[in-house]
Scaffold this active site. Structure first.
Site, mmCIF file in Angstrom:
data_model
loop_
_atom_site.group_PDB
_atom_site.id
_atom_site.type_symbol
_atom_site.label_atom_id
_atom_site.label_comp_id
_atom_site.label_asym_id
_atom_site.label_seq_id
_atom_site.Cartn_x
_atom_site.Cartn_y
_atom_site.Cartn_z
ATOM 1 N N LYS A 1 24.896 14.637 -18.766
ATOM 2 C CA LYS A 1 25.121 13.197 -18.841
ATOM 3 C C LYS A 1 25.464 12.658 -20.429
ATOM 4 O O LYS A 1 25.344 11.304 -20.549
ATOM 5 C CB LYS A 1 24.427 12.210 -17.910
ATOM 6 C CG LYS A 1 24.469 12.663 -16.570
ATOM 7 C CD LYS A 1 23.680 11.680 -15.727
ATOM 8 C CE LYS A 1 23.828 12.140 -14.079
ATOM 9 N NZ LYS A 1 23.182 10.979 -13.109
ATOM 10 N N GLU B 1 25.284 -1.560 -28.158
ATOM 11 C CA GLU B 1 25.158 -1.485 -26.665
ATOM 12 C C GLU B 1 24.630 -3.117 -26.087
ATOM 13 O O GLU B 1 25.430 -3.810 -25.319
ATOM 14 C CB GLU B 1 24.166 -0.569 -26.011
ATOM 15 C CG GLU B 1 24.878 0.827 -26.074
ATOM 16 C CD GLU B 1 26.063 1.105 -25.305
ATOM 17 O OE1 GLU B 1 26.206 0.364 -24.326
ATOM 18 O OE2 GLU B 1 26.779 2.136 -25.428
ATOM 19 N N ARG C 1 15.839 12.020 -10.099
ATOM 20 C CA ARG C 1 17.162 12.700 -9.565
ATOM 21 C C ARG C 1 16.939 13.741 -8.538
ATOM 22 O O ARG C 1 17.709 13.721 -7.382
ATOM 23 C CB ARG C 1 17.768 13.458 -10.566
ATOM 24 C CG ARG C 1 18.431 12.530 -11.452
ATOM 25 C CD ARG C 1 18.917 13.461 -12.624
ATOM 26 N NE ARG C 1 19.471 12.700 -13.845
ATOM 27 C CZ ARG C 1 19.900 13.345 -15.006
ATOM 28 N NH1 ARG C 1 19.738 14.383 -15.430
ATOM 29 N NH2 ARG C 1 20.214 12.349 -16.082
ATOM 30 N N LYS D 1 15.415 2.285 -20.950
ATOM 31 C CA LYS D 1 15.168 3.684 -20.257
ATOM 32 C C LYS D 1 15.394 4.737 -20.926
ATOM 33 O O LYS D 1 16.549 4.959 -21.486
ATOM 34 C CB LYS D 1 15.696 3.407 -18.935
ATOM 35 C CG LYS D 1 15.397 4.278 -17.801
ATOM 36 C CD LYS D 1 16.069 4.329 -16.625
ATOM 37 C CE LYS D 1 15.398 5.442 -15.582
ATOM 38 N NZ LYS D 1 16.064 5.291 -14.186
ATOM 39 N N LYS E 1 20.188 3.093 -22.268
ATOM 40 C CA LYS E 1 19.929 4.195 -21.282
ATOM 41 C C LYS E 1 20.050 5.715 -22.037
ATOM 42 O O LYS E 1 21.199 6.032 -22.108
ATOM 43 C CB LYS E 1 20.451 4.043 -20.040
ATOM 44 C CG LYS E 1 20.119 5.416 -19.060
ATOM 45 C CD LYS E 1 20.674 5.072 -17.720
ATOM 46 C CE LYS E 1 20.037 5.870 -16.531
ATOM 47 N NZ LYS E 1 20.486 5.900 -15.266
#
Length: 374
Positions: A317, A333, A305, A348, A295
């Site tokens: 973030k 990951e 959001r 994503k 992500k």
């Protein structure tokens, strides 16, 4: 409203609404072709069908959003179906402690809908997961940043939208809640309220459509007064392990309500293994985990959001979502999530990272889900 659809070859695709004058709701009113030459033929409009016959007799005025939220905040949420009882084992079944294993391939074969979703070398509506935004109100409200898309009232609009999706062959949905501000807190405790918005919606959907596959979002940002996916320390650091503790409780609450697949989107380290252990400990060995594996930090998330009213109150973030310039990091990951017991891996946003989708496909045998945002 139309769909933007992107996915890894032969695997699950996630769809999100985009504005398209050729569509009304989920009814097709014109030809729609994807670059992959997957075409959907037109169909004539049909009259909306009532989910239940008794709905025709409803004359009571629906409450406003403010009235619905006030009732929930006061601790008086509207009723939802109860959690169904756990099926009994046959007489003579030995009483055992569950085997401690992180990987259970049977989770992706447990229902006809999941088997169709993960069947290789095919693309059909069965591969789609429909994101649905829900709120406490009884009426659907438009999302300004997503023309043609709505926050759905969980008792009415949600049921109707799922009905239409199933009619065109989409039998998997993922729920994203808009939580009243008064229920948000720095630690996001509302995330694991078993009578909260998401658990109530899950129980209602399972009562109406028992074979529907329900995915859930596991993250604190919709519930956080800070708008971040985790607990924020006073110096602005997102606390990893403490956040994971909260996510485990959230995933268990969702599974208890009837979720089929929990989807941690938070990007905290170690959360997949911790959630797997928490689910197994509570007897939910058959609940799958779709991990948001790669992500990336992205400006594409702005409309999303807004739909959830979950913008960060400060900062960004980038300390937990991936650096957009990193390609090989996706292998770290994905390898970690697979080792920790993930059943499905996600990329994503999808369209800008087709190379990463291909990379994960070449290095993992798990289903790859691609979430396209607009």
């Amino acid at each position: 409203m139309g769909f933007a659809v992107v996915g890894a070859p032969f695997n699950t695709l996630t769809v999100e609404h985009i504005n398209n004058a050729g569509y009304v709701g989920l009814w097709r009113t014109s030809i729609f072709c994807q670059p992959s030459s997957f075409c959907v033929k037109s169909r004539p409009p049909v009259k909306k069908q009532l989910i239940r016959a008794e709905a025709a007799n409803v004359t009571q005025t629906r409450q406003t959003i403010e009235e619905c939220e006030a009732a929930v905040i006061a601790g008086n949420p509207p009723p939802a179906p109860a959690v169904p009882p756990k099926p009994h084992s046959p007489h003579g079944t030995p009483a055992i402690s569950p085997i401690t294993i992180l990987k259970r391939p049977r989770r992706n074969r447990k229902s006809a809908t999941l088997r169709a979703a993960f069947q290789e070398t095919t693309i059909s509506p069965a591969n789609f997961i429909l994101p649905l935004f829900i709120h406490e109100g009884e009426e659907d409200t438009p999302i300004g940043a997503m023309p043609g898309c709505y926050r759905l009232g969980w008792r009415h609009g949600l049921i109707e939208e799922v009905y239409k999706a199933r009619d065109v062959g989409v039998n998997s949905v993922v729920l994203f809640p808009k939580i009243p501000d008064a229920l948000k807190s720095p630690t996001g405790d509302e995330a694991y309220n078993e009578n909260g918005l998401v658990p109530r919606a899950i129980r209602l959907l399972k009562d109406k459509y028992p074979d529907l596959v329900i995915y859930t979002d596991v993250a604190l940002d919709p519930y956080s007064s800070d708008g971040h996916d985790g607990i924020v320390r006073e110096d602005g650091v997102i606390m990893n392990d403490e956040t994971v503790h909260q996510l485990c409780k959230q995933a268990v609450a969702q599974a208890r309500a009837g979720a089929d697949v929990v989807s941690p989107s938070d990007m905290m380290d170690g959360r997949v293994a911790a959630i797997r252990v928490a689910l197994d400990r509570e007897g939910f060995q058959d609940v799958s985990i779709m991990s948001y594996t790669a992500k990336y930090a992205s400006a594409f998330y702005g409309p999303f959001r807004e739909a959830l009213d979950s913008n960060p109150r400060f900062g960004d973030k980038k300390t937990y979502q991936m650096n957009p310039g990193n390609y090989r990091e996706a292998l770290i990951e994905s390898g970690t999530d697979e080792d920790e017991g993930a059943d499905i891996l996600m990329v994503k946003p999808a369209m800008p990272y087709l190379d990463v989708i291909r990379l994960l496909r070449d290095n993992s045998s798990l289903p790859i889900s691609a979430y396209q945002v607009t």
